[in-house]
Design a protein around this motif. Structure first.
Motif, PDB file in Angstrom:
ATOM      1  N   VAL A  82       0.592  -1.164  -0.036  1.00 17.44           N
ATOM      2  CA  VAL A  82       0.191   0.291  -0.584  1.00 17.44           C
ATOM      3  C   VAL A  82       1.037   1.379  -0.050  1.00 17.44           C
ATOM      4  O   VAL A  82       0.421   2.087  -0.936  1.00 17.44           O
ATOM      5  N   GLU A  83       1.578   1.423   1.168  1.00 16.81           N
ATOM      6  CA  GLU A  83       2.727   2.241   0.930  1.00 16.81           C
ATOM      7  C   GLU A  83       4.029   2.317  -0.590  1.00 16.81           C
ATOM      8  O   GLU A  83       4.021   3.718  -0.680  1.00 16.81           O
ATOM      9  N   GLN A  84       4.148   1.829  -0.731  1.00 17.90           N
ATOM     10  CA  GLN A  84       4.978   1.855  -2.673  1.00 17.90           C
ATOM     11  C   GLN A  84       3.688   2.176  -3.262  1.00 17.90           C
ATOM     12  O   GLN A  84       4.154   3.124  -4.257  1.00 17.90           O
ATOM     13  N   ARG A  85       2.594   1.874  -3.328  1.00 21.39           N
ATOM     14  CA  ARG A  85       1.256   2.905  -4.198  1.00 21.39           C
ATOM     15  C   ARG A  85       1.992   4.356  -3.419  1.00 21.39           C
ATOM     16  O   ARG A  85       0.886   5.543  -4.009  1.00 21.39           O
ATOM     17  N   GLY A  86       2.090   5.212  -2.496  1.00 24.26           N
ATOM     18  CA  GLY A  86       1.994   6.109  -1.833  1.00 24.26           C
ATOM     19  C   GLY A  86       0.520   6.229  -1.354  1.00 24.26           C
ATOM     20  O   GLY A  86       0.222   7.645  -1.040  1.00 24.26           O
ATOM     21  N   ALA A  87      -0.346   5.321  -0.224  1.00 25.75           N
ATOM     22  CA  ALA A  87      -1.354   5.374   0.005  1.00 25.75           C
ATOM     23  C   ALA A  87      -0.816   4.491   0.713  1.00 25.75           C
ATOM     24  O   ALA A  87       0.446   4.725   2.037  1.00 25.75           O
ATOM     25  N   PHE A  88      -2.164   4.669   2.446  1.00 26.23           N
ATOM     26  CA  PHE A  88      -1.672   4.411   3.764  1.00 26.23           C
ATOM     27  C   PHE A  88      -2.327   3.875   3.875  1.00 26.23           C
ATOM     28  O   PHE A  88      -3.809   3.963   3.530  1.00 26.23           O
ATOM     29  N   VAL A  89      -2.776   3.063   5.091  1.00 26.46           N
ATOM     30  CA  VAL A  89      -4.054   2.291   5.635  1.00 26.46           C
ATOM     31  C   VAL A  89      -3.631   2.536   7.166  1.00 26.46           C
ATOM     32  O   VAL A  89      -3.392   2.888   7.975  1.00 26.46           O
ATOM     33  N   THR A  90      -5.267   2.411   7.420  1.00 29.45           N
ATOM     34  CA  THR A  90      -5.963   2.806   8.909  1.00 29.45           C
ATOM     35  C   THR A  90      -6.658   2.210   8.879  1.00 29.45           C
ATOM     36  O   THR A  90      -7.660   1.560   8.443  1.00 29.45           O
ATOM     37  N   VAL A  91      -6.840   1.546  10.537  1.00 31.29           N
ATOM     38  CA  VAL A  91      -7.578   0.556  11.156  1.00 31.29           C
ATOM     39  C   VAL A  91      -8.272   1.460  12.325  1.00 31.29           C
ATOM     40  O   VAL A  91      -8.205   2.142  13.069  1.00 31.29           O
ATOM     41  N   LEU A  92     -10.054   0.602  11.911  1.00 28.61           N
ATOM     42  CA  LEU A  92     -10.786   2.012  12.781  1.00 28.61           C
ATOM     43  C   LEU A  92     -10.962   1.486  14.578  1.00 28.61           C
ATOM     44  O   LEU A  92     -11.097   1.833  14.769  1.00 28.61           O
ATOM     45  N   ASP A  93     -10.616  -0.215  14.541  1.00 27.94           N
ATOM     46  CA  ASP A  93     -10.961   0.088  15.797  1.00 27.94           C
ATOM     47  C   ASP A  93      -9.472  -1.162  16.028  1.00 27.94           C
ATOM     48  O   ASP A  93      -9.419  -2.829  15.902  1.00 27.94           O
ATOM     49  N   PRO A  94      -8.383  -0.487  17.601  1.00 23.97           N
ATOM     50  CA  PRO A  94      -8.273   0.614  17.211  1.00 23.97           C
ATOM     51  C   PRO A  94      -7.880   1.557  16.514  1.00 23.97           C
ATOM     52  O   PRO A  94      -6.994   0.853  15.235  1.00 23.97           O
ATOM     53  N   HIS A  95      -8.002   2.686  16.272  1.00 21.96           N
ATOM     54  CA  HIS A  95      -8.024   3.633  15.754  1.00 21.96           C
ATOM     55  C   HIS A  95      -6.452   3.887  15.638  1.00 21.96           C
ATOM     56  O   HIS A  95      -5.789   3.980  15.977  1.00 21.96           O
ATOM     57  N   VAL A  96      -5.594   3.622  14.761  1.00 26.52           N
ATOM     58  CA  VAL A  96      -4.162   2.972  14.210  1.00 26.52           C
ATOM     59  C   VAL A  96      -3.923   4.101  12.882  1.00 26.52           C
ATOM     60  O   VAL A  96      -5.415   2.577  12.158  1.00 26.52           O
ATOM     61  N   SER A  97      -3.018   4.182  12.656  1.00 23.38           N
ATOM     62  CA  SER A  97      -2.775   4.711  10.622  1.00 23.38           C
ATOM     63  C   SER A  97      -1.379   4.653  10.412  1.00 23.38           C
ATOM     64  O   SER A  97      -0.804   5.521  10.990  1.00 23.38           O
ATOM     65  N   THR A  98      -1.243   4.543   9.433  1.00 26.31           N
ATOM     66  CA  THR A  98      -0.187   4.435   8.754  1.00 26.31           C
ATOM     67  C   THR A  98       0.721   5.578   8.826  1.00 26.31           C
ATOM     68  O   THR A  98       1.627   5.615   8.378  1.00 26.31           O
ATOM     69  N   GLN A  99      -0.454   5.763   8.147  1.00 24.22           N
ATOM     70  CA  GLN A  99       0.447   7.607   8.939  1.00 24.22           C
ATOM     71  C   GLN A  99       1.165   8.766   9.362  1.00 24.22           C
ATOM     72  O   GLN A  99       2.332  10.107   8.691  1.00 24.22           O
ATOM     73  N   GLY A 100       1.607   7.767  10.375  1.00 23.55           N
ATOM     74  CA  GLY A 100       1.753   8.920  11.702  1.00 23.55           C
ATOM     75  C   GLY A 100       2.973   7.508  12.219  1.00 23.55           C
ATOM     76  O   GLY A 100       2.509   7.333  12.057  1.00 23.55           O
ATOM     77  N   PRO A 101       3.925   8.574  12.760  1.00 24.86           N
ATOM     78  CA  PRO A 101       5.391   7.906  13.449  1.00 24.86           C
ATOM     79  C   PRO A 101       5.460   6.759  13.723  1.00 24.86           C
ATOM     80  O   PRO A 101       6.222   4.966  13.617  1.00 24.86           O
ATOM     81  N   MET A 102       4.125   6.472  15.359  1.00 21.26           N
ATOM     82  CA  MET A 102       4.249   5.062  15.876  1.00 21.26           C
ATOM     83  C   MET A 102       2.856   3.929  14.742  1.00 21.26           C
ATOM     84  O   MET A 102       2.646   3.320  15.648  1.00 21.26           O
ATOM     85  N   GLY A 103       2.028   4.466  13.838  1.00 19.22           N
ATOM     86  CA  GLY A 103       1.486   2.773  13.013  1.00 19.22           C
ATOM     87  C   GLY A 103       1.859   2.490  12.685  1.00 19.22           C
ATOM     88  O   GLY A 103       1.491   1.036  13.249  1.00 19.22           O
ATOM     89  N   HIS A 104       3.361   2.661  12.164  1.00 15.90           N
ATOM     90  CA  HIS A 104       4.138   1.210  12.371  1.00 15.90           C
ATOM     91  C   HIS A 104       4.077   0.419  13.112  1.00 15.90           C
ATOM     92  O   HIS A 104       3.996  -0.912  13.205  1.00 15.90           O
ATOM     93  N   VAL A 105       4.761   0.873  14.777  1.00 15.73           N
ATOM     94  CA  VAL A 105       4.775   0.003  15.398  1.00 15.73           C
ATOM     95  C   VAL A 105       3.565  -0.407  16.129  1.00 15.73           C
ATOM     96  O   VAL A 105       3.547  -1.814  16.591  1.00 15.73           O
ATOM     97  N   MET A 106       2.278   0.004  16.077  1.00 11.10           N
ATOM     98  CA  MET A 106       1.512  -0.007  16.561  1.00 11.10           C
ATOM     99  C   MET A 106      -0.006  -1.538  15.542  1.00 11.10           C
ATOM    100  O   MET A 106       0.359  -2.570  16.028  1.00 11.10           O
ATOM    101  N   LEU A 107       0.622  -1.528  14.461  1.00  5.97           N
ATOM    102  CA  LEU A 107       0.220  -2.111  13.079  1.00  5.97           C
ATOM    103  C   LEU A 107       0.467  -3.290  13.338  1.00  5.97           C
ATOM    104  O   LEU A 107       0.426  -5.331  13.452  1.00  5.97           O
ATOM    105  N   THR A 108       1.935  -2.908  13.651  1.00  2.92           N
ATOM    106  CA  THR A 108       3.387  -4.542  14.172  1.00  2.92           C
ATOM    107  C   THR A 108       2.656  -5.534  15.243  1.00  2.92           C
ATOM    108  O   THR A 108       2.540  -6.651  15.385  1.00  2.92           O
TER     109      THR A 108
END
Length: 181
Positions: A82-108
């Motif tokens: 998704v990021e290779q395409r210049g896009a980002f991922v958002t998970v609604l529950d719990p709300h986490v996004s790869t747009q922010g710096p901590m998003g990758h850590v939380m999603l991992t």
């Protein structure tokens, strides 16, 4: 920038309505859904379509991370694509996004939890089946294909690929049924 939703359930008898409703309320302009296991990427054509459709600045939205996948490596690979395409991922529950710096850590971390949960589910399922077999009440899973229809179609000269298209299954499933006889 588009908000594109992806909903998934594991089995045909499960309902997608809750996820689709949530994604609609969150403003997703396009929602793709499928009924297929999240244990691997295999057979997840709608997810592949969504990823291919994404453009720079778009957002892929899922209700929960385990809807994206149950394997940490798969989830991280999906996020990477998704990021290779210049896009980002958002998970609604719990709300986490790869747009922010901590998003990758939380999603991992959440991906690791989803993978662990999948292992626990399989372990509990195996234990339940063993107990049911020991007590003589295990009848196996519900058959999803009409085996008689497959055999009849094949006897009438219809090829495995055509049978699979007609019944909405894979050719491999058709071959397995034909081998049973």
């Amino acid at each position: 920038m588009a908000r594109i939703g992806y909903a998934r359930v594991s089995t045909l008898d499960q309902d997608l309505d809750g996820q689709v409703s949530r994604l609609t309320v969150e403003g997703c302009t396009l929602i793709r859904s499928e009924k297929v296991s999240g244990g691997s990427r295999e057979g997840r054509t709608e997810l592949a379509t969504v990823i291919e459709f994404l453009r720079a600045g778009d957002e892929l939205v899922v209700a929960r991370l385990d809807r994206l996948g149950r394997d940490t490596r798969d989830v991280l690979n999906i996020i990477y694509e998704v990021e290779q395409r210049g896009a980002f991922v958002t998970v609604l529950d719990p709300h986490v996004s790869t747009q922010g710096p901590m998003g990758h850590v939380m999603l991992t971390v959440l991906g690791m939890v989803a993978q662990m949960e999948r292992r626990f589910i399989r372990e509990r399922q195996r234990e339940g089946i063993m107990r049911a077999k020991a007590s003589g009440v295990y009848a196996g899973g519900k058959r999803r294909l009409d085996r008689d229809r497959i055999r009849t179609m094949h006897a009438d000269g219809v090829g495995p690929a055509a049978i699979a298209r007609t019944l909405g299954c894979s050719r491999m499933q058709v071959y397995r049924v034909l081998r049973e006889t």
